[in-house]
Design a protein around this motif. Structure first.
Motif, PDB file in Angstrom:
ATOM      1  N   LEU A  60      17.829   6.709   5.295  1.00 28.58           N
ATOM      2  CA  LEU A  60      17.375   8.085   5.094  1.00 28.58           C
ATOM      3  C   LEU A  60      15.922   8.186   4.637  1.00 28.58           C
ATOM      4  O   LEU A  60      15.203   9.100   5.037  1.00 28.58           O
ATOM      5  N   LEU A  61      15.506   7.291   3.788  1.00 25.39           N
ATOM      6  CA  LEU A  61      14.257   7.516   3.050  1.00 25.39           C
ATOM      7  C   LEU A  61      13.091   6.635   3.499  1.00 25.39           C
ATOM      8  O   LEU A  61      12.005   6.717   2.934  1.00 25.39           O
ATOM      9  N   HIS A  62      13.327   5.800   4.479  1.00 25.77           N
ATOM     10  CA  HIS A  62      12.248   4.904   4.906  1.00 25.77           C
ATOM     11  C   HIS A  62      11.909   5.146   6.367  1.00 25.77           C
ATOM     12  O   HIS A  62      12.685   5.739   7.104  1.00 25.77           O
ATOM     13  N   THR A  63      10.737   4.679   6.746  1.00 19.75           N
ATOM     14  CA  THR A  63      10.259   4.948   8.112  1.00 19.75           C
ATOM     15  C   THR A  63       9.460   3.764   8.632  1.00 19.75           C
ATOM     16  O   THR A  63       9.362   2.719   7.976  1.00 19.75           O
ATOM     17  N   SER A  75       3.966   0.622   2.432  1.00 15.94           N
ATOM     18  CA  SER A  75       5.348   0.844   2.009  1.00 15.94           C
ATOM     19  C   SER A  75       6.103   1.582   3.106  1.00 15.94           C
ATOM     20  O   SER A  75       5.588   2.510   3.723  1.00 15.94           O
ATOM     21  N   SER A  76       7.321   1.189   3.326  1.00 15.15           N
ATOM     22  CA  SER A  76       8.119   1.849   4.362  1.00 15.15           C
ATOM     23  C   SER A  76       8.693   3.174   3.873  1.00 15.15           C
ATOM     24  O   SER A  76       9.354   3.886   4.630  1.00 15.15           O
ATOM     25  N   CYS A  77       8.457   3.507   2.624  1.00 17.87           N
ATOM     26  CA  CYS A  77       8.989   4.766   2.089  1.00 17.87           C
ATOM     27  C   CYS A  77       8.383   5.961   2.797  1.00 17.87           C
ATOM     28  O   CYS A  77       7.182   6.023   3.012  1.00 17.87           O
ATOM     29  N   LYS A  78       9.228   6.922   3.133  1.00 20.09           N
ATOM     30  CA  LYS A  78       8.704   8.208   3.566  1.00 20.09           C
ATOM     31  C   LYS A  78       7.954   8.843   2.398  1.00 20.09           C
ATOM     32  O   LYS A  78       8.164   8.481   1.236  1.00 20.09           O
ATOM     33  N   LEU A  88       0.847  -1.200   0.000  1.00 23.88           N
ATOM     34  CA  LEU A  88       0.000   0.000   0.000  1.00 23.88           C
ATOM     35  C   LEU A  88       0.881   1.247   0.000  1.00 23.88           C
ATOM     36  O   LEU A  88       1.907   1.271   0.687  1.00 23.88           O
ATOM     37  N   THR A  89       0.475   2.248  -0.738  1.00 18.69           N
ATOM     38  CA  THR A  89       1.299   3.454  -0.846  1.00 18.69           C
ATOM     39  C   THR A  89       1.338   4.202   0.489  1.00 18.69           C
ATOM     40  O   THR A  89       0.470   4.037   1.339  1.00 18.69           O
ATOM     41  N   SER A  90       2.349   5.039   0.633  1.00 23.83           N
ATOM     42  CA  SER A  90       2.564   5.719   1.916  1.00 23.83           C
ATOM     43  C   SER A  90       2.708   7.232   1.768  1.00 23.83           C
ATOM     44  O   SER A  90       3.105   7.905   2.699  1.00 23.83           O
ATOM     45  N   CYS A  91       2.386   7.767   0.584  1.00 28.29           N
ATOM     46  CA  CYS A  91       2.623   9.199   0.358  1.00 28.29           C
ATOM     47  C   CYS A  91       1.664  10.088   1.132  1.00 28.29           C
ATOM     48  O   CYS A  91       1.968  11.230   1.425  1.00 28.29           O
ATOM     49  N   CYS A  92       0.470   9.544   1.433  1.00 30.10           N
ATOM     50  CA  CYS A  92      -0.604  10.402   1.923  1.00 30.10           C
ATOM     51  C   CYS A  92      -0.680  10.337   3.440  1.00 30.10           C
ATOM     52  O   CYS A  92      -0.988   9.298   4.016  1.00 30.10           O
TER      53      CYS A  92
END
Lengths: 572, 154, 421
Positions: free
Chosen positions: A562-565, A318-321, A295-299
């Protein structure tokens, strides 16, 4: 078709519409207040009353269906008097300190009063002062300005299925507020800000951060940079009085530069980076039998919902910030190192279409070394407009300027992030080409575009036929999430955006964001994509260079650091 | 627990919310719906707390604040007013030493106004919990209140 | 004699808690007869009777019934027993003294329209009515007047009590429907009407208690016979709740067409303590206040048009000469200010302002401007509000502006001298 008369004008319309809609088709203006095109017809304000021959009392145009032979008058002295009286009544229970209200000159009640020619209020002011809720980073609720039109309840309940705001009490004592009169911060509120977007007055507004930004801009201790989200370039025009859906790139950058920022960067750049990271995460999960769907994580509104109400869904996200946070991180690491600057002296401002982004920027997880926030402060599109007005910037008088580098080059894929389905389309363009090692025949995934609540498509990735879904608005999100939890979801990848239409319909966008307006902004978004040199994230030369110079490769340990959370369940 | 019993006596369907709330109010000595009960009800029926709060706050027979064991409701509408030659409200206020909307310090009585209770042919009338008292005179009111004070209805 | 006893015929003659008493007194007899008739026949009789709704709005019952009968699928019957209009108590009497008559009326409606479930919505304050109706429903189930295959027929019907919790507005049909659904009683926008989309958005036939009680009567004597009772404008009998300063307060059943004066003088035994009539309020707090000179008017809705109001649910509140008009208006306005649901703006924000203006008259501090504001505001509330509450709440003010104009003018004059009073 039915034939009727409005103000003695012969009108022929279909039989399934209201008097208000019929009048609009014939350019007859009937004033409204509580009416909002995409929401319930509550018919509460009674401002749109009209006289219909043979009908008792006055009838509201918004809720009365047309009938053959109706003879309607829309502006008799009786009607005008009723509208004026009702407006006086509303004002008698309203904090009408208009000149010190953020909605001054953009307030629907104020303009109604002006158009009706209210120059005296015969009724005593009966407002009882209530506490203002400004206990969260995103929204301020000022019940003293609330006129109880019910629009916020409708979006919160029906569009977002959140049920945070409800009408409490009865009669004159009725108030719109959360359960037990709690602060929004003590509620399962996602801070999506749809309530603020539809509020006709200044009762729910974004937390105004413009003063802080002005101070930082003139504080020589800071290097102040700004990033601009994809959705802002197709909506800022409306905010400053230009046409709906106007695409402003160069002028937007130029205007922001005039405000005094040291660098003006593009969140589209970090959107491309997000695609690289999230796309790689998807490929890995597919290849290694990881948790799917991804599932996307942008929002941030959606992340709030997931953490508050669906803890079991968190491993799917997604673990992406988000692109906003990736940008902030890079500014304070990569950029700081490159420019040999103290990260603490870099002040990152975001211009976002979103009120939940304000909350996201304050999250403890999203800090460099647990201390310095990735992003320091977030302004909405509306606040940017305010700064332009404060500075007296006229778009017609300024030149076009390009975004600064290194975070200024982006692709059409990144631009799509602003519209529902955009992240999916951008991801598919990249994932397909990386996995299948061949170019896509048609990079336009039209089946995931548009305002349909839940959209889906299928794509061949390697040997697999992969199903992908897209939802916008949280009521639709819940449908897909509950399928995932129930184990019946057929999808491998799901894009979720909290706001209807995606970010172009965000809670921080200009007032009057109706679905009609959303469609125009969406159309502009695809025009931006079509006009780009690069239209796939992995082709962005700046991104390639970033990996080469700093991050090594997508999902590398450096990138992960750096880019994941991480996400964790939240309680009230 | 009494709440569980009430909840189980109705189908799990949100339209029974008002019935459930009325039952709770009736069974609780201090006649109110607590925050904890609202949370339990909303979880049980699968509805939002905000909805339950919205309902509780709309109806005058329900309250989220503790009230007295006996709720004395005084009708304030015209038919009672026309037949009230001794001032029912003042009499009750004097007897209990509280004002309307207050609760006595011993938590025994709460004094409230009510809309017409449909006893206009025997006006003036008051209602104490579920019992209606009609054709009131000053003496009658004093006696009724003193019976309650003495615990004859406990 | 101006009484005609039909709806009240079993009052005090049967034990309301005993279905056997009811059965012995011809109870459910008409329903049994109805079970042999078809829908059209039944509704046709009701149409012939020309009966109108007894809850206050006075809409022809058969029109509502036949449009409801034409709806398909799940549909509901609702009995509106949220009697809250000050001065009315007829529904309480009907429920407490002859509860099965109510159920019989509901059954006839359900059978003739194909509804399979019904609700009796009783205001929460009516504890005794709730207990009695609850008991009667149980008995009716036990004796197979409710439940599956009633009396061996194909007709099945479920009936349930729903209690109100203190909200006058729930007497309004959509507010009541919302309340049955477990929500705050705030009305909905019409159309669609309840017969199209009511309880749980299914077609719903909603009638007042007294309306249902008339159905056994109509079907017993036939629509034609029934239509001969009453006046040329309104047929049948009306239950009148007579209250205030009369010698014999009480509930009276009279044929339509009797004059208000007859009811007050003959049945009510005139004004107490040999005082003169000062004012009479008709229908309840939502009704017109008229002077003594208008009492020769018939009791039926048509005639009441001159007040821009209707007979309402049948209250007659008699006030002797000692009462002050503005004190009465204050009571009325306090009532509506307390009961407005808050949904539509002129009602929510208007009543508090009307109340403020009336207070000025009560306190002898009213000006000509206050009078003009009051008149204008009362008209706007009456004309523009969403539901019956606001549309009728101003009747007492608008009617007294018409019939007691001199009192307003005098109060304004007196205010000049009593400033600071």
């Amino acid at each position: 078709m039915v034939n009727l008369k409005i103000n003695n004008i012969n009108v022929t319309v279909t039989d399934d519409i209201t008097i208000l809609e019929a009048a609009q088709q014939y350019n007859i203006n009937i004033p409204t207040l509580c009416y909002y095109p995409d929401l319930h017809i509550n018919s509460d304000c009674r401002i749109c009353v009209v006289e219909i021959e043979g009908y008792k009392g006055l009838k509201t145009a918004c809720s009365t269906p047309v009938r053959e032979g109706m003879n309607i008058l829309t502006n008799t002295p009786k009607i005008l008097n009723s509208r004026k009286t009702i407006t006086e009544l509303i004002l008698s229970n309203h904090d009408a300190s208009c000149t010190s209200c953020i909605r001054n000159m953009s307030c629907e009640l104020q303009s109604l009063a002006k158009n009706l020619g209210i120059n005296i209020n015969r009724f005593e002011n009966v407002l009882e002062k209530k506490e203002i809720d400004d206990h969260n980073p995103s929204l301020v609720r000022n019940a003293n300005r609330c006129i109880k039109c019910g629009r916020c309840i409708d979006v919160c309940k029906d569009v977002q299925a959140m049920h945070v705001l409800e009408s409490m009490g009865r009669g004159h004592e009725m108030e719109i507020k959360p359960a037990f009169g709690r602060y929004l911060s003590d509620e399962f509120c996602t801070f999506c800000g749809q309530c603020a977007n539809v509020c006709p007055v200044g009762a729910i507004i974004e937390k105004d951060n413009t003063d802080i930004v002005w101070e930082k801009l003139y504080d020589s201790n800071y290097h102040v940079m700004v990033q601009v989200a994809p959705a802002v370039r197709v909506s800022i025009g409306e905010e400053i009085g230009l046409e709906t859906g106007l695409i402003s790139n160069g002028k937007l950058v130029s205007a922001i530069k005039r405000l005094g920022f040291n660098n003006v960067y593009d969140t589209d750049f970090s959107a491309d980076l997000t695609i690289m990271e999230e796309g790689t995460e998807l490929i890995n999960r597919i290849k290694t039998g990881g948790v799917l769907p991804l599932l996307t994580s942008c929002c941030p509104g959606w992340i709030n919902l997931a953490e508050q109400e669906y803890p079991e869904i968190l491993p799917h996200i997604s673990s992406c910030k988000s692109p906003q946070q990736m940008f902030g991180t890079l500014a304070k690491t990569y950029f700081a190192e490159k420019e040999n600057m103290d990260p603490k002296k870099i002040y990152v401002v975001s211009i976002m279409p979103c009120t939940a982004k304000k909350y996201e920027a304050t999250r403890r997880e999203l800090r460099i070394d647990n201390k310095t926030p990735d992003v320091d402060i977030v302004l909405t599109t509306r606040e940017l407009g305010k700064m332009f007005r404060q500075m007296g910037i006229d778009f017609n008088q300024i030149d076009e300027v390009e975004f600064d580098n290194p975070f200024g080059i982006s692709t059409g894929a990144a631009a799509l992030f602003g519209a529902t389905g955009g992240v999916t389309e951008a991801a598919l363009r990249t994932v397909y080409e990386i996995l299948n090692e061949k170019p896509l025949e048609d990079i336009n995934f039209t089946s995931v575009r548009g305002m349909k609540g839940i959209k889906e498509t299928e794509i061949k990735l390697g040997d697999l036929n992969v199903k992908v879904a897209v939802s916008h608005s949280l009521s639709n999100a819940r449908i897909l999430i509950e399928e995932v939890i129930a184990g019946t979801s057929p999808y491998s990848f799901i894009e979720i955006m909290a706001c209807p239409g995606g970010c172009i319909g965000g809670g921080g966008q200009p007032y009057g964001t109706t679905n009609e307006v959303r469609l125009e902004r969406i159309a502009s978004t695809y025009l931006v994509d079509g006009n780009m040199v690069y239209r796939k994230s992995h082709e962005n030369p700046s991104i390639k260079k970033l990996y080469k110079d700093y991050l090594i490769e997508p999902n590398s340990s450096m990138a992960h650091h750096l880019l994941h959370t991480k996400y964790s369940p939240k309680n009230i | 627990m009494f709440l569980q019993k009430i909840l189980e006596s109705y189908p799990i369907s949100e339209d029974y919310l008002l019935e459930i709330l009325l039952d709770i109010d009736k069974q609780k000595e201090n006649h109110y719906i607590s925050k904890e009960e609202i949370t339990l009800i909303s979880n049980h029926l699968g509805i939002k707390e905000s909805h339950v709060c919205s309902v509780v706050s709309f109806y005058t027979l329900l309250s989220t604040n503790p009230r007295g064991k006996y709720i004395i409701q005084i009708c304030k509408d015209v038919p009672c007013y026309l037949n009230d030659d001794f001032n029912v409200l003042k009499t009750v206020e004097n007897e209990l030493n509280i004002r309307v909307n207050d609760t006595t310090r011993n938590q025994k009585f709460t004094l409230e106004y009510t809309a017409c209770i449909g006893c206009c042919d025997e006006a003036p009338a008051i209602r104490i919990n579920n019992i209606t008292y009609t054709n009131l005179t000053k003496d009658k009111v004093v006696n009724i209140i003193s019976d309650y004070k003495e615990g004859k209805h406990d | 004699m101006i009484e005609q006893i039909e709806l009240t015929k079993r009052f005090n003659k049967i034990d309301p808690q005993s279905i056997n008493d009811f059965l012995e007194f011809d109870g459910y007899k008409v329903f049994k007869k109805v079970l042999t008739m078809n829908s059209n026949e039944i509704i046709n009789e009701i149409a012939l009777s020309k009966i109108t709704g007894r809850g206050g709005a006075g809409f022809p019952v058969s029109i509502k019934m036949s449009s409801f009968a034409n709806e398909t699928g799940v549909k509901y019957i609702v009995c509106n027993a949220d009697e809250g209009e000050p001065g009315n108590f007829k529904d309480r009497y009907l429920m407490e003294k002859d509860p099965h008559q109510v159920i019989e009326g509901i059954l006839i409606s359900a059978y003739s329209t194909g509804a399979s479930k019904g609700f009796i919505y009783i205001r929460g304050e009516y504890s005794k009515s709730i207990d009695i109706i609850r008991h009667s429903i149980k008995e009716a189930y036990k004796n197979n007047y409710l439940g599956d295959n009633i009396l061996g027929s194909n007709f099945s019907f479920e009936l349930e009590i729903r209690r109100g919790a203190g909200a006058y507005i729930c007497g309004e049909e959509f507010a009541l429907i919302e309340s049955i659904e477990g929500k705050p009683g705030r009305t909905r926008v019409k159309p669609p009407f309840p017969t199209q989309q009511g309880v749980f958005n299914k077609p719903t036939l909603i009638n007042n208690v007294e309306t249902f009680c008339n159905l056994p009567f109509i079907l017993r004597i036939g629509g034609n016979e029934y239509s001969k009772i009453g006046s040329e404008y309104a047929t049948g009998t009306k239950l009148i709740s007579l209250t205030g300063n009369v010698n014999n307060k009480g509930l009276y059943e009279v044929p339509y067409g009797r004059t208000i004066r007859e009811v007050i003088e003959i049945l009510g035994g005139g004004v107490k303590d040999n005082k003169e009539i000062g004012m009479v309020q008709l229908g309840g707090a939502c009704g017109a206040i008229i002077p003594e000179s208008l009492l020769d008017m018939d009791i039926d809705n048509e005639k009441f048009a001159i007040f821009d109001s209707k007979m309402g649910a049948g209250a007659i509140i008699v006030m002797d000469e000692s009462f002050d008009l503005f004190d009465i208006l204050l009571k009325n306005m306090e009532f509506f200010q307390h009961e407005t649901c808050g949904k539509c703006m002129p009602c929510r924000e208007g009543h508090i302002q009307v109340l403020n203006l009336i207070k000025k008259f009560v306190r002898y501090s009213a000006t000509k401007d206050d009078y003009l504001s009051l008149e204008s505001l009362a008209n706007v509330i009456h004309e523009t509000t969403l539901c019956g509450l606001g549309q009728t709440s101003m009747t007492s003010i608008l009617s007294t502006i018409k019939f007691f104009q001199e009192e307003y003018q005098q109060r304004i004059r007196e205010s000049l001298f009593k400033e600071g009073y």
